[in-house]
Scaffold this motif. Structure first.
Motif, short mmCIF file in Angstrom:
data_model
loop_
_atom_site.label_atom_id
_atom_site.label_comp_id
_atom_site.label_asym_id
_atom_site.label_seq_id
_atom_site.Cartn_x
_atom_site.Cartn_y
_atom_site.Cartn_z
N VAL A 93 55.66 -35.36 -108.77
CA VAL A 93 56.93 -34.85 -109.28
C VAL A 93 57.72 -35.91 -110.05
O VAL A 93 58.67 -35.58 -110.76
CB VAL A 93 57.80 -34.31 -108.12
CG1 VAL A 93 57.09 -33.19 -107.40
CG2 VAL A 93 58.18 -35.42 -107.15
N LEU A 94 57.33 -37.16 -109.93
CA LEU A 94 58.09 -38.24 -110.56
C LEU A 94 58.23 -38.08 -112.08
O LEU A 94 59.32 -38.32 -112.63
CB LEU A 94 57.47 -39.59 -110.23
CG LEU A 94 57.53 -40.01 -108.76
CD1 LEU A 94 56.81 -41.34 -108.55
CD2 LEU A 94 58.98 -40.12 -108.28
N PRO A 95 57.16 -37.71 -112.81
CA PRO A 95 57.30 -37.58 -114.27
C PRO A 95 58.28 -36.51 -114.71
O PRO A 95 58.71 -36.50 -115.87
CB PRO A 95 55.88 -37.25 -114.74
CG PRO A 95 54.99 -37.73 -113.65
CD PRO A 95 55.76 -37.52 -112.40
N PHE A 96 58.65 -35.61 -113.81
CA PHE A 96 59.52 -34.50 -114.19
C PHE A 96 60.98 -34.75 -113.82
O PHE A 96 61.82 -33.87 -114.01
CB PHE A 96 59.03 -33.22 -113.50
CG PHE A 96 57.61 -32.86 -113.84
CD1 PHE A 96 57.30 -32.24 -115.04
CD2 PHE A 96 56.59 -33.18 -112.96
CE1 PHE A 96 55.98 -31.91 -115.36
CE2 PHE A 96 55.27 -32.86 -113.27
CZ PHE A 96 54.97 -32.24 -114.47
N VAL A 97 61.28 -35.93 -113.30
CA VAL A 97 62.66 -36.28 -112.94
C VAL A 97 63.33 -36.97 -114.12
O VAL A 97 62.87 -38.02 -114.57
CB VAL A 97 62.69 -37.18 -111.68
CG1 VAL A 97 64.13 -37.52 -111.32
CG2 VAL A 97 61.99 -36.50 -110.51
N ALA A 102 68.14 -41.04 -109.88
CA ALA A 102 67.39 -40.20 -108.93
C ALA A 102 65.91 -40.59 -108.94
O ALA A 102 65.26 -40.63 -107.88
CB ALA A 102 67.55 -38.73 -109.29
N LEU A 103 65.39 -40.90 -110.12
CA LEU A 103 63.99 -41.31 -110.23
C LEU A 103 63.76 -42.60 -109.46
O LEU A 103 62.75 -42.76 -108.77
CB LEU A 103 63.61 -41.49 -111.70
CG LEU A 103 62.20 -42.00 -111.97
CD1 LEU A 103 61.16 -41.04 -111.42
CD2 LEU A 103 61.98 -42.22 -113.46
N THR A 104 64.69 -43.55 -109.57
CA THR A 104 64.55 -44.81 -108.85
C THR A 104 64.52 -44.58 -107.35
O THR A 104 63.70 -45.14 -106.64
CB THR A 104 65.72 -45.75 -109.21
OG1 THR A 104 65.68 -46.04 -110.61
CG2 THR A 104 65.61 -47.05 -108.43
#
Length: 206
Positions: A93-97, A102-104
């Motif tokens: 799901v990380l590439p879609f944040v 929030a990604l960090t």
């Protein structure tokens, strides 16, 4: 980070180490997120510039959260359900944040969790080299070797292969001459009388 972990093991009661790891991760995360959200300039460690070295506290905190989260996973391993599907989902799901903060925050949890899951469920062919653990040597020698090899003229693939070969050779030498002999000290310390070890070091080693 390793020095701080050793000091915590030596100075704090054994039952406090889990809370100390969690608290350290939380404080470092708050510090980094506050500076990034406030768009503040990076904060170098004072005085190190005199040695020709610059260590930025912002990035030290950013990397430190990964370390402390990994420590928490180790400490609370009996309570954490380690699952390959959960790890894959967390990374997937990380590439879609879109939000950087929030990604960090997700990276700080997903990456250490996935690393531990991979280590616990390593393929059989990786377990065959368990007696010769070059991983730490590769970790610590890769950067300086890459910097040296980058000075060599050639195509990027040639520099990459050269640095990989030199790093692996350095890691092998380090394992056989330094790390493997040093691990025997762990057994000696565990057999030593209680009065020999600094309080807390025995529990850290175990």
């Amino acid at each position: 980070m390793y020095i701080g972990l050793a000091l915590a093991g030596a100075l704090l009661p054994h039952a406090w180490l889990g809370a100390a790891s969690f608290g350290s991760a939380l404080l470092l995360a708050i510090f980094w997120l506050w500076r990034r959200a406030a768009d503040l300039d990076t904060l170098p460690v004072p005085g190190l510039w005199r040695l020709g070295v610059e260590v930025v506290l912002d990035w030290l905190a950013w990397l430190g959260v990964f370390f402390c989260v990994g420590t928490c996973l180790q400490w609370f391993r009996s309570r954490v359900p380690f699952s390959a599907p959960v790890a894959a989902t967390g990374l997937g799901v990380l590439p879609f944040v879109d939000n950087p903060l929030a990604l960090t925050g997700m990276l700080w949890i997903a990456v250490p969790y996935a690393a531990v899951v991979f280590a616990l469920a390593a393929p059989r062919w990786l377990q065959l080299v368990r007696g010769y653990d070059y991983s730490y040597g590769i970790y610590i020698y890769a950067f300086p070797v890459q910097q040296l090899c980058a000075q060599v003229e050639g195509r990027w693939i040639e520099v990459l292969l050269l640095s990989a070969a030199v790093t692996l050779a350095a890691a092998a030498i380090s394992w056989h001459l330094i790390e493997k002999p040093a691990l025997t000290l762990k057994k000696r310390l565990k057999r030593a009388p209680r009065g020999v070890c600094v309080p807390g070091v025995r529990s850290l080693l175990e």
